[in-house]
Scaffold this motif. Sequence first.
Motif, mmCIF file in Angstrom:
data_model
loop_
_atom_site.group_PDB
_atom_site.id
_atom_site.type_symbol
_atom_site.label_atom_id
_atom_site.label_comp_id
_atom_site.label_asym_id
_atom_site.label_seq_id
_atom_site.Cartn_x
_atom_site.Cartn_y
_atom_site.Cartn_z
ATOM 1 N N PHE A 1 -20.738 11.729 -19.090
ATOM 2 C CA PHE A 1 -20.518 12.710 -20.242
ATOM 3 C C PHE A 1 -22.145 13.229 -20.495
ATOM 4 O O PHE A 1 -22.294 14.033 -21.125
ATOM 5 C CB PHE A 1 -19.638 12.521 -21.064
ATOM 6 C CG PHE A 1 -18.456 12.166 -20.652
ATOM 7 C CD1 PHE A 1 -17.525 12.994 -20.536
ATOM 8 C CD2 PHE A 1 -17.920 10.738 -20.758
ATOM 9 C CE1 PHE A 1 -16.410 12.854 -20.098
ATOM 10 C CE2 PHE A 1 -16.842 10.367 -20.377
ATOM 11 C CZ PHE A 1 -15.892 11.562 -20.015
ATOM 12 N N SER A 2 -23.120 12.614 -19.815
ATOM 13 C CA SER A 2 -24.418 13.078 -20.126
ATOM 14 C C SER A 2 -25.129 13.678 -18.852
ATOM 15 O O SER A 2 -24.991 13.226 -17.929
ATOM 16 C CB SER A 2 -25.276 11.675 -20.180
ATOM 17 O OG SER A 2 -24.733 10.816 -21.321
ATOM 18 N N GLY A 3 -25.364 14.898 -19.160
ATOM 19 C CA GLY A 3 -25.812 15.726 -17.969
ATOM 20 C C GLY A 3 -26.602 15.372 -17.076
ATOM 21 O O GLY A 3 -27.750 14.651 -17.666
ATOM 22 N N GLY A 4 -26.431 15.499 -15.834
ATOM 23 C CA GLY A 4 -27.138 15.183 -14.797
ATOM 24 C C GLY A 4 -27.279 13.751 -14.572
ATOM 25 O O GLY A 4 -28.154 13.145 -13.875
ATOM 26 N N ARG A 5 -26.016 12.826 -15.063
ATOM 27 C CA ARG A 5 -26.007 11.571 -14.772
ATOM 28 C C ARG A 5 -24.906 11.128 -14.079
ATOM 29 O O ARG A 5 -23.910 11.828 -14.433
ATOM 30 C CB ARG A 5 -26.212 10.788 -16.128
ATOM 31 C CG ARG A 5 -27.495 10.824 -16.942
ATOM 32 C CD ARG A 5 -28.389 10.008 -16.784
ATOM 33 N NE ARG A 5 -28.479 8.660 -16.870
ATOM 34 C CZ ARG A 5 -28.616 7.844 -17.567
ATOM 35 N NH1 ARG A 5 -28.778 8.436 -19.121
ATOM 36 N NH2 ARG A 5 -28.643 6.603 -17.583
ATOM 37 N N THR A 6 -24.812 10.119 -13.201
ATOM 38 C CA THR A 6 -23.693 9.722 -12.741
ATOM 39 C C THR A 6 -23.577 8.484 -12.770
ATOM 40 O O THR A 6 -24.474 7.341 -12.710
ATOM 41 C CB THR A 6 -23.585 9.967 -11.289
ATOM 42 O OG1 THR A 6 -24.644 9.540 -10.383
ATOM 43 C CG2 THR A 6 -23.496 11.677 -10.938
ATOM 44 N N PRO A 7 -22.073 7.798 -12.771
ATOM 45 C CA PRO A 7 -21.869 6.296 -12.718
ATOM 46 C C PRO A 7 -22.132 5.672 -11.430
ATOM 47 O O PRO A 7 -22.286 6.408 -10.532
ATOM 48 C CB PRO A 7 -20.212 6.236 -13.187
ATOM 49 C CG PRO A 7 -19.945 7.565 -12.547
ATOM 50 C CD PRO A 7 -21.012 8.598 -12.846
ATOM 51 N N ALA A 8 -22.658 4.327 -11.395
ATOM 52 C CA ALA A 8 -22.984 3.733 -10.155
ATOM 53 C C ALA A 8 -22.273 2.289 -10.197
ATOM 54 O O ALA A 8 -22.879 1.584 -11.169
ATOM 55 C CB ALA A 8 -24.472 3.744 -10.073
ATOM 56 N N VAL A 9 -21.635 1.852 -9.315
ATOM 57 C CA VAL A 9 -21.132 0.672 -9.191
ATOM 58 C C VAL A 9 -22.265 -0.344 -9.161
ATOM 59 O O VAL A 9 -22.119 -1.537 -9.792
ATOM 60 C CB VAL A 9 -20.096 0.426 -7.892
ATOM 61 C CG1 VAL A 9 -19.757 -1.031 -7.831
ATOM 62 C CG2 VAL A 9 -18.886 1.401 -8.269
ATOM 63 N N LYS A 10 -23.135 -0.022 -8.456
ATOM 64 C CA LYS A 10 -24.414 -1.052 -8.192
ATOM 65 C C LYS A 10 -25.058 -1.241 -9.562
ATOM 66 O O LYS A 10 -25.444 -2.261 -9.863
ATOM 67 C CB LYS A 10 -25.392 -0.432 -7.293
ATOM 68 C CG LYS A 10 -26.132 0.695 -7.657
ATOM 69 C CD LYS A 10 -26.998 1.248 -6.505
ATOM 70 C CE LYS A 10 -27.494 2.615 -6.979
ATOM 71 N NZ LYS A 10 -28.140 3.495 -5.728
ATOM 72 N N ASP A 11 -24.929 -0.107 -10.372
ATOM 73 C CA ASP A 11 -25.508 -0.646 -11.934
ATOM 74 C C ASP A 11 -24.779 -1.632 -12.569
ATOM 75 O O ASP A 11 -25.286 -2.362 -13.099
ATOM 76 C CB ASP A 11 -25.739 0.565 -12.611
ATOM 77 C CG ASP A 11 -26.869 1.578 -12.101
ATOM 78 O OD1 ASP A 11 -27.541 1.061 -11.400
ATOM 79 O OD2 ASP A 11 -26.809 2.675 -12.864
ATOM 80 N N VAL A 12 -23.411 -1.412 -12.482
ATOM 81 C CA VAL A 12 -22.508 -2.466 -12.991
ATOM 82 C C VAL A 12 -22.562 -3.882 -12.442
ATOM 83 O O VAL A 12 -22.778 -4.848 -13.167
ATOM 84 C CB VAL A 12 -21.099 -2.088 -13.097
ATOM 85 C CG1 VAL A 12 -20.133 -3.063 -13.351
ATOM 86 C CG2 VAL A 12 -20.576 -0.722 -13.625
ATOM 87 N N CYS A 13 -23.042 -3.987 -11.103
ATOM 88 C CA CYS A 13 -23.334 -5.167 -10.556
ATOM 89 C C CYS A 13 -24.689 -5.635 -10.936
ATOM 90 O O CYS A 13 -24.801 -6.862 -11.393
ATOM 91 C CB CYS A 13 -23.285 -4.923 -9.018
ATOM 92 S SG CYS A 13 -21.646 -4.610 -8.305
ATOM 93 N N ILE A 14 -25.706 -4.822 -11.159
ATOM 94 C CA ILE A 14 -26.886 -5.355 -11.708
ATOM 95 C C ILE A 14 -26.908 -5.828 -13.076
ATOM 96 O O ILE A 14 -27.190 -6.950 -13.567
ATOM 97 C CB ILE A 14 -27.888 -4.114 -11.728
ATOM 98 C CG1 ILE A 14 -28.398 -3.881 -10.095
ATOM 99 C CG2 ILE A 14 -29.346 -4.627 -12.233
ATOM 100 C CD1 ILE A 14 -29.185 -2.883 -9.969
ATOM 101 N N ASP A 15 -26.149 -5.242 -13.906
ATOM 102 C CA ASP A 15 -26.041 -5.432 -15.359
ATOM 103 C C ASP A 15 -25.167 -6.710 -15.598
ATOM 104 O O ASP A 15 -25.625 -7.512 -16.136
ATOM 105 C CB ASP A 15 -24.893 -4.330 -15.890
ATOM 106 C CG ASP A 15 -25.590 -2.901 -16.142
ATOM 107 O OD1 ASP A 15 -26.901 -2.828 -15.803
ATOM 108 O OD2 ASP A 15 -24.737 -1.877 -16.101
ATOM 109 N N THR A 16 -24.187 -7.097 -14.678
ATOM 110 C CA THR A 16 -23.353 -8.263 -14.613
ATOM 111 C C THR A 16 -24.282 -9.330 -14.210
ATOM 112 O O THR A 16 -24.349 -10.432 -14.929
ATOM 113 C CB THR A 16 -22.192 -8.193 -13.738
ATOM 114 O OG1 THR A 16 -21.313 -7.088 -13.985
ATOM 115 C CG2 THR A 16 -21.308 -9.584 -13.715
#
Length: 167
Positions: free
Chosen positions: A120-135
């Motif tokens: 919902f933030s313009g120009g941004r997309t979700p990424a599974v790899k970011d969830v992995c890095i966060d975890t």
Amino acid sequence: MNIKIQRVIFAILTIITFVAIFIFSNQNGEKSGSTSRSFTRKIIEIFRIDKNLNEIEKEELIANSQYIIRKLAHFTIYTIAGINIYGFVNTYNIKKSNKLIITILIGILYAISDEMHQMFSGGRTPAVKDVCIDTIGVMFGICTFIAINKIIKVCQKISKNANNLFT
């Protein structure tokens, strides 16, 4: 320190960390990119990595380093979250394995919600790899908390033994 005071402190620190993550995720793609680009430029200047480079080479270095800095930022803020969440969960009298599971689950759920928020933030997309890095960051935070806690206990024991020697 009183366990209830510790619980409140870690709850507040966790909320502050989650709010910071939310604020960063709320930035549109242009603002987020500009923020990470400025931060990357500062890091390169501080460590003088750009010492013998011309302007074009400096800009190329910044562009190439920005991705790594962004992922390190994910890891770092979720490490802080992991420390704070585990610190909070650790104030309850439950099995250590359950403390670990609860902390990791909270971290994963927040990381997923963070990535969904970015849709919902313009120009941004979700990424599974970011969830992995966060975890991984959360798990590193747990390890950091446990290691620091052990060091503190060993130091307290040494201090107590030293006091006993001289009394």
